[in-house]
Design an enzyme around this catalytic site. Structure first.
Site, PDB file in Angstrom:
ATOM      1  N   SER A 554       0.846  -1.195   0.000  1.00 57.27           N
ATOM      2  CA  SER A 554       0.000   0.000   0.000  1.00 57.27           C
ATOM      3  C   SER A 554       0.886   1.250   0.000  1.00 57.27           C
ATOM      4  CB  SER A 554      -0.952  -0.033   1.197  1.00 57.27           C
ATOM      5  OG  SER A 554      -1.980   0.905   1.056  1.00 57.27           O
ATOM      6  N   ASP A 639      -9.674  -3.645  -5.607  1.00 56.84           N
ATOM      7  CA  ASP A 639      -9.117  -2.797  -4.558  1.00 56.84           C
ATOM      8  C   ASP A 639      -9.716  -1.400  -4.653  1.00 56.84           C
ATOM      9  OD1 ASP A 639      -7.576  -1.431  -2.713  1.00 56.84           O
ATOM     10  OD2 ASP A 639      -5.708  -2.367  -3.330  1.00 56.84           O
ATOM     11  N   HIS A 674      -8.176  -4.775  -1.529  1.00 53.28           N
ATOM     12  CA  HIS A 674      -6.935  -4.275  -0.933  1.00 53.28           C
ATOM     13  C   HIS A 674      -6.279  -5.305  -0.021  1.00 53.28           C
ATOM     14  CE1 HIS A 674      -4.272  -0.909  -0.231  1.00 53.28           C
ATOM     15  NE2 HIS A 674      -4.348  -1.080   1.068  1.00 53.28           N
TER      16      HIS A 674
END
Length: 711
Positions: A554, A639, A674
């Site tokens: 991330s 995501d 995600h």
């Protein structure tokens, strides 16, 4: 000597499959101040996830990964089996008591998902299953329950479920005793539910369907159409996130809104909800959160220049900061991370010297002496925090403890006598904690700043500069990456590798200034800290200079992209999951989820000074013709936090410019978001693939006593 000549070719290198070549299509990204950039792979963005050409490209990349990883499948299977083999499959959580019921979750052997259950009065009573996630997830590629809440009369359960991975949840309801699922369905919400005292009214947070921002709080009355749901609050500033909760004493339902630099709390009586009254109006650069017990508010805030936060108290009817009184003052060397209120004491979570600790304050908030006693830790590098303490009238404090060598442990401390009880330690089959060593090190960054590093290796390790190293970090949003037990990493340690967490600026391990010195126009400190930690570990003999792997996800994927551009020769392999790599384009587009909330983290590129600075480190924009490390990049098609097209574009452009022969693999999970695939085992399959790639690239031999993977 170039990177590609330092270590002999690996199994993945030997496969001659040709990587996909994405088409280039002219596209100009413009900024309001006149700047513009060419983005030849912008076409890979498809918000519907239906473009056949885009999907074909992602599938081709997946096929390329399959081909390159085929020789490593035995190693991947072995690593997966090792990881899963350490897991006690029929495990359960530590039960906690609330309103006369004991709540817990448990896993059954072979099952991917938990069962949420409870027992009345004692753990010897008959079990009531509230949610069997295995049955609910049957036939689905992805399934997650993000939150659940039980009415005050203990009868009705509300839960929020997501079967896509985009974090757009649907709220459902059931009678726990009978199992009847009500017809009510609330869609497009965040996983955050709070009941009022009437046992029929539930408050929830509605998301914007495009940006997914939390924008409205509504109340739903069980058994009525959702079209009749009443709006109780709407947030018009799209730089704020929103959440709801009950206070410690269950007296209030509160809505909290917060941006990167400001926050605000408004509450209403849970027994008779009406207008939500603001505790203190929002003010830029003033953050606060609050809880209520024993007729007063306790407030954690940075108001008045308290960068590391302080604790204040206020009467129940407070509506402004002028009514706050200081209780625990600001300290330059101690960051107040949170607190938990009890009838006879307050537990405060603090950070000092880069480590967590818990302090206990006696008496009533505002009247108690600020002197404190500390909960003891057993190791030089560890993670400690508050556990579920559902009953404020208890004299016992539950807290969690873990380290890079100690599995997650739940303790209960008698705050009167100091007696400590071990409630549970995460069972890890075949693991002996005495065979591993953890250290806390300090690396000096190029500007003289001392950066803490947590490190672990197997006992008997020789610091001779020959070992392989996996270095992990995050370094954004003030999120601290504390040294906790990492079950999969044991497979690396058993093969002689070293694992390190670099506590770089941008996190909050060393207090608020640590965060502020790694954001906005100081963001590059995050990247240079990581590189300088690598240099330090190599110089100190913890790793060979050509056997270092870097790992981040991330915003940590942004870190991976930045260090790959800045110092590619220092890393043999880079692992980057759901990476935020197209900083400028994303931050220029307010329609992308999370963009507007994060102007105070990265800067608003509509202002030229931030645009120019971002452009100096944005990984996608700084790719150039040079030798890059071997890479494994992962993403999820659904995501909603870092959109799949960021790493897709990044990899496509990287292929154009990379002069190294090292493999670049790009794996897209076509069913997940995600967090990757749902379920406790499926995610380890993805990790095992990435670990196998890493072990192969670093030339790591099998663990002692193991036959080669190909045998």
């Amino acid at each position: 000597m170039t990177l590609s000549s330092q270590i002999p070719a690996t199994a993945a290198d030997a496969v001659t499959a040709t990587p996909p070549d994405a088409a280039k299509k002219p596209h100009v990204v413009r900024a309001p101040h006149g700047a513009h950039r060419n983005d030849e792979y912008y076409w890979l963005r498809d918000d519907t996830r239906k473009n056949p050409e885009m999907l074909a490209y992602l599938e081709a990349e997946n096929a390329f990964v399959d081909a390159k990883m085929a020789p490593l499948k035995p190693l991947e299977d072995r690593v997966y089996d090792e990881i899963v083999g350490r897991i006690k499959q029929d495990d359960s959580s530590v039960p906690y008591r609330e309103r006369g019921w004991w709540y817990y979750s448990r896993f059954e052997t072979g099952q991917d998902y938990p069962i949420y259950a409870r027992r009345e009065g004692s753990m010897e009573s008959a079990e009531q299953v509230m949610l069997d996630i295995n049955a609910m997830a049957a036939g689905k590629d992805y399934f997650s329950v993000g939150d659940w809440a039980v009415t005050q009369d203990n009868r009705v359960l509300a839960w929020a479920e997501d079967d896509v991975g985009r974090r757009q949840y649907t709220v459902r309801f059931k009678d726990i005793a009978t199992g009847e699922v009500y017809a009510d369905r609330i869609e497009g919400v965040s996983p955050n539910l709070v009941w009022a005292d009437d046992n029929r009214t539930v408050f929830y947070v509605e998301n914007d369907p495009e940006t997914l921002l939390t924008v409205r709080v509504k109340k739903h009355v069980l058994g009525t159409p959702t079209s009749d749901d009443v709006l109780v609050y709407e947030e018009h500033d799209d730089s704020f996130y929103m959440g709801i909760e009950r206070t410690r004493d269950d007296r209030f339902v509160c809505i909290g809104v917060e941006s990167t630099v400001s926050s605000e709390v408004r509450c209403t009586p849970a027994a008779n909800p009406g207008e939500f009254t603001v505790l203190a109006p929002r003010e830029r650069d003033v953050e606060y959160d609050a809880d209520h017990l024993d007729g007063r508010w306790v407030i954690r805030t940075n108001a008045g220049g308290a960068r590391n936060f302080k604790l204040m108290t206020a009467p129940s009817d407070a509506t402004s900061r002028e009514q706050w009184q200081e209780w625990i003052g600001h300290r330059d060397d101690v960051f107040i991370d949170g607190f938990e209120l009890f009838d006879g004491f307050t537990a405060v979570g603090e950070r000092s010297g880069g480590l967590e600790r818990l302090s206990l304050l006696r008496g009533t908030p505002g009247q108690a002496s600020p002197s404190s006693e500390y909960v003891k830790a057993d190791e030089p590098a560890y993670s400690m925090g508050l556990e579920t303490n559902s009953e404020p009238d208890s004299e016992w404090l539950r807290y969690s403890y873990t380290s890079l060598t100690t599995p997650a442990t739940t303790y209960e401390l008698d705050t009167r006598t100091g007696e400590r009880r071990l409630l549970k330690q995460q069972p890890v089959i075949g693991y002996d904690t005495t065979q591993y060593v953890t250290e806390r090190l300090w690396a000096t960054a190029r500007d003289g700043t001392r950066v803490p590093v947590s490190i672990v290796y197997k006992r008997g390790f020789e610091k001779n500069g020959k070992a392989a190293l996996l270095q992990y970090a995050y370094g954004s949003y003030g999120s601290s990456m504390d040294p906790g037990f990492n079950l999969p990493v044991v497979s690396l340690l058993d093969r002689g590798m070293v694992y390190a967490i670099a506590h770089i600026r941008g996190g909050q391990e060393m207090g608020r200034s640590w965060y502020e010195d790694g954001k906005l126009l100081h963001k590059k400190n995050t990247f240079t800290d990581f590189i300088d930690v690598t240099d330090y570990l190599v110089q100190q003999g913890y790793a060979a200079k050509d056997r270092v792997a870097a790992y981040g996800g991330s915003a940590g994927g942004l870190l991976m992209g930045a260090v790959s551009n800045m110092a590619p020769e220092k890393y043999r392999v880079v692992l980057s999951q759901v990476p935020f790599v197209d900083v400028v384009t994303t931050m220029l587009d307010a329609s992308i989820p999370l963009t507007t909330n994060e102007y105070d983290e990265w800067g608003n590129p509509e202002e030229k000074k931030y645009y120019d600075y971002m452009l100096t480190y944005s990984p996608y924009d700084n790719l150039r013709a040079q030798d890059y490390p071997a890479m494994f990049v992962g993403t999820g098609l659904w995501d909603s936090q870092v959109q799949y097209f960021e790493p897709a574009k990044y990899v496509a452009r990287l292929r154009d410019l990379n002069t190294s022969s090292r493999p670049v693999l790009f794996r897209t999970n076509m069913e997940a978001g995600h967090g990757g695939k749902s379920g406790r085992f499926r995610r380890y399959r993805e990790l095992a693939e990435m670990y196998a790639f890493t072990l192969d690239q670093l030339g790591v031999t099998p663990a002692a006593g193991m036959a080669p993977a190909a045998e």
